[in-house]
Design a protein around this motif. Sequence first.
Motif, short mmCIF file in Angstrom:
data_model
loop_
_atom_site.label_atom_id
_atom_site.label_comp_id
_atom_site.label_asym_id
_atom_site.label_seq_id
_atom_site.Cartn_x
_atom_site.Cartn_y
_atom_site.Cartn_z
N ARG A 56 -1.22 19.23 -15.00
CA ARG A 56 -2.53 19.33 -14.37
C ARG A 56 -3.28 18.00 -14.41
NH1 ARG A 56 -3.77 24.88 -14.11
NH2 ARG A 56 -2.46 26.14 -15.47
N ARG A 57 -3.00 17.21 -15.45
CA ARG A 57 -3.75 15.96 -15.65
C ARG A 57 -3.09 14.76 -14.98
NH1 ARG A 57 -3.95 18.38 -20.87
NH2 ARG A 57 -2.27 17.02 -21.59
N MET A 58 -1.96 14.98 -14.29
CA MET A 58 -1.27 13.86 -13.63
C MET A 58 -2.12 13.31 -12.49
SD MET A 58 2.58 15.49 -13.47
CE MET A 58 3.34 14.05 -12.68
N ASN A 59 -2.12 11.98 -12.36
CA ASN A 59 -2.85 11.33 -11.29
C ASN A 59 -1.89 10.87 -10.20
OD1 ASN A 59 -5.47 11.48 -12.50
ND2 ASN A 59 -4.86 9.84 -13.89
N ASN A 60 -2.32 10.97 -8.97
CA ASN A 60 -1.49 10.58 -7.84
C ASN A 60 -1.40 9.04 -7.77
OD1 ASN A 60 -0.17 10.22 -5.42
ND2 ASN A 60 -1.44 11.65 -4.27
N PRO A 61 -0.20 8.49 -7.93
CA PRO A 61 -0.06 7.03 -7.86
C PRO A 61 -0.02 6.49 -6.43
CG PRO A 61 2.07 8.03 -8.26
CD PRO A 61 1.08 9.15 -8.24
N VAL A 62 0.01 7.39 -5.45
CA VAL A 62 0.11 6.98 -4.05
C VAL A 62 -1.28 6.96 -3.42
CG1 VAL A 62 1.01 7.61 -1.78
CG2 VAL A 62 2.45 7.88 -3.80
N SER A 63 -1.62 5.84 -2.81
CA SER A 63 -2.91 5.71 -2.13
C SER A 63 -2.75 6.05 -0.65
CB SER A 63 -3.44 4.28 -2.28
OG SER A 63 -3.64 3.96 -3.64
N ALA A 64 -3.79 6.62 -0.09
CA ALA A 64 -3.75 6.98 1.33
C ALA A 64 -3.69 5.72 2.19
CB ALA A 64 -4.99 7.79 1.69
N SER A 65 -2.85 5.75 3.21
CA SER A 65 -2.72 4.66 4.17
C SER A 65 -2.05 5.22 5.42
CB SER A 65 -1.87 3.52 3.60
OG SER A 65 -0.51 3.90 3.50
N PRO A 66 -2.16 4.53 6.56
CA PRO A 66 -1.49 5.02 7.78
C PRO A 66 0.02 5.20 7.58
CG PRO A 66 -3.07 3.32 8.34
CD PRO A 66 -3.01 3.36 6.84
N GLU A 67 0.64 4.30 6.82
CA GLU A 67 2.08 4.38 6.58
C GLU A 67 2.42 5.62 5.73
OE1 GLU A 67 0.85 0.52 7.76
OE2 GLU A 67 0.25 1.63 5.96
N VAL A 68 1.62 5.88 4.70
CA VAL A 68 1.85 7.04 3.84
C VAL A 68 1.67 8.32 4.63
CG1 VAL A 68 0.88 8.37 1.91
CG2 VAL A 68 1.33 5.92 1.64
N TYR A 69 0.61 8.38 5.44
CA TYR A 69 0.38 9.57 6.26
C TYR A 69 1.53 9.79 7.24
CZ TYR A 69 -4.47 10.10 4.66
OH TYR A 69 -5.60 10.31 3.90
N ALA A 70 2.05 8.72 7.85
CA ALA A 70 3.14 8.85 8.81
C ALA A 70 4.39 9.39 8.13
CB ALA A 70 3.43 7.49 9.45
N ASP A 71 4.72 8.85 6.96
CA ASP A 71 5.89 9.34 6.21
C ASP A 71 5.72 10.81 5.83
OD1 ASP A 71 7.09 6.88 6.39
OD2 ASP A 71 6.66 6.27 4.32
N ALA A 72 4.53 11.13 5.33
CA ALA A 72 4.27 12.50 4.85
C ALA A 72 4.23 13.49 6.01
CB ALA A 72 2.95 12.54 4.07
N ARG A 73 3.68 13.08 7.15
CA ARG A 73 3.67 13.97 8.33
C ARG A 73 5.09 14.33 8.73
NH1 ARG A 73 -0.40 10.66 10.49
NH2 ARG A 73 1.13 9.58 11.80
N ALA A 74 5.96 13.33 8.77
CA ALA A 74 7.36 13.58 9.15
C ALA A 74 8.03 14.50 8.15
CB ALA A 74 8.11 12.25 9.24
N HIS A 75 7.80 14.27 6.86
CA HIS A 75 8.40 15.09 5.80
C HIS A 75 7.87 16.52 5.88
CE1 HIS A 75 9.75 15.14 1.30
NE2 HIS A 75 10.05 16.26 1.91
N PHE A 76 6.55 16.65 6.04
CA PHE A 76 5.93 17.97 6.10
C PHE A 76 6.42 18.74 7.33
CE2 PHE A 76 2.66 21.14 6.70
CZ PHE A 76 2.23 21.44 5.42
#
Length: 202
Positions: A56-76
Amino acid sequence: MAKKLTLIALLVGLVVVCIYASVTVRRGFSTRDSPSTVEAFVAQRTRDMAIPAKARRMNNPVSASPEVYADARAHFADHCAQCHANNGGGDTPIGRNLYPKPPDMRLAQTQNMSDGELYYTIQYGIRMSGMPAFGEPVDNDQDTWKLVTFIRHLPKLSEQEETEMQHLNPKTPDEIQEEKDEENFLKGDANSATPATTMHHH
C-alpha cells in the motif's frame, strides 16, 4: 477480554456467512445478477485484506509523460480493455458477464486506491474474482507502473485517445476471418467469386 472480542468477531463472521448463504440460495448463482450488498462488502474486504501493508505504501517510480501514456494505452488496449473497456468503464461483453463485474475505474472506488494498491492488484490479481495476475513476477515491473499512471489518467481520457486504442484492441476470430475474405477477394481468389459471377461462367 481478548477472548471475548475474538468470540464476538467469530459470531459476526458467522452471521455474515449465513446471510450470504441465504441470499445466494434465493437468488441462485447466475453471474448476470449484480452482487448483493453483503457480497460487495465481503469482496471489498477480501481485496483490502489481500493487499499487504507494505504494498500500500509503494510509490510509483514512473512519471506521467506522452511516451508513458502511449506505451500504457497500447498495453491497456491489448491486455485490459476486453474486460475493462478502453475508457475503463467496464462495459464490454466479457465485463458485463463477470461476477463481480469490473469496477468503473474512472470513479472513486478505484481512483482513491493508493498507487501501491493499484500496482499490487494488477501485478498479483485478486483471488476468486475475474482479475488475473499480469506483468512479470518481479517486485518492480515498469510496465505495471505505467498502467497505474494510465489508470490515473482515465477520468481525463480524450476521444482521440480512445479512438486510437480501438485500433490496438485484439481482433475477434470473426474480424480476422473477415479481413482474410476481403484480402482474398482483392487478390481475385476464385473462391471469393460471387454466386452471380460463378453462374455467368457456367
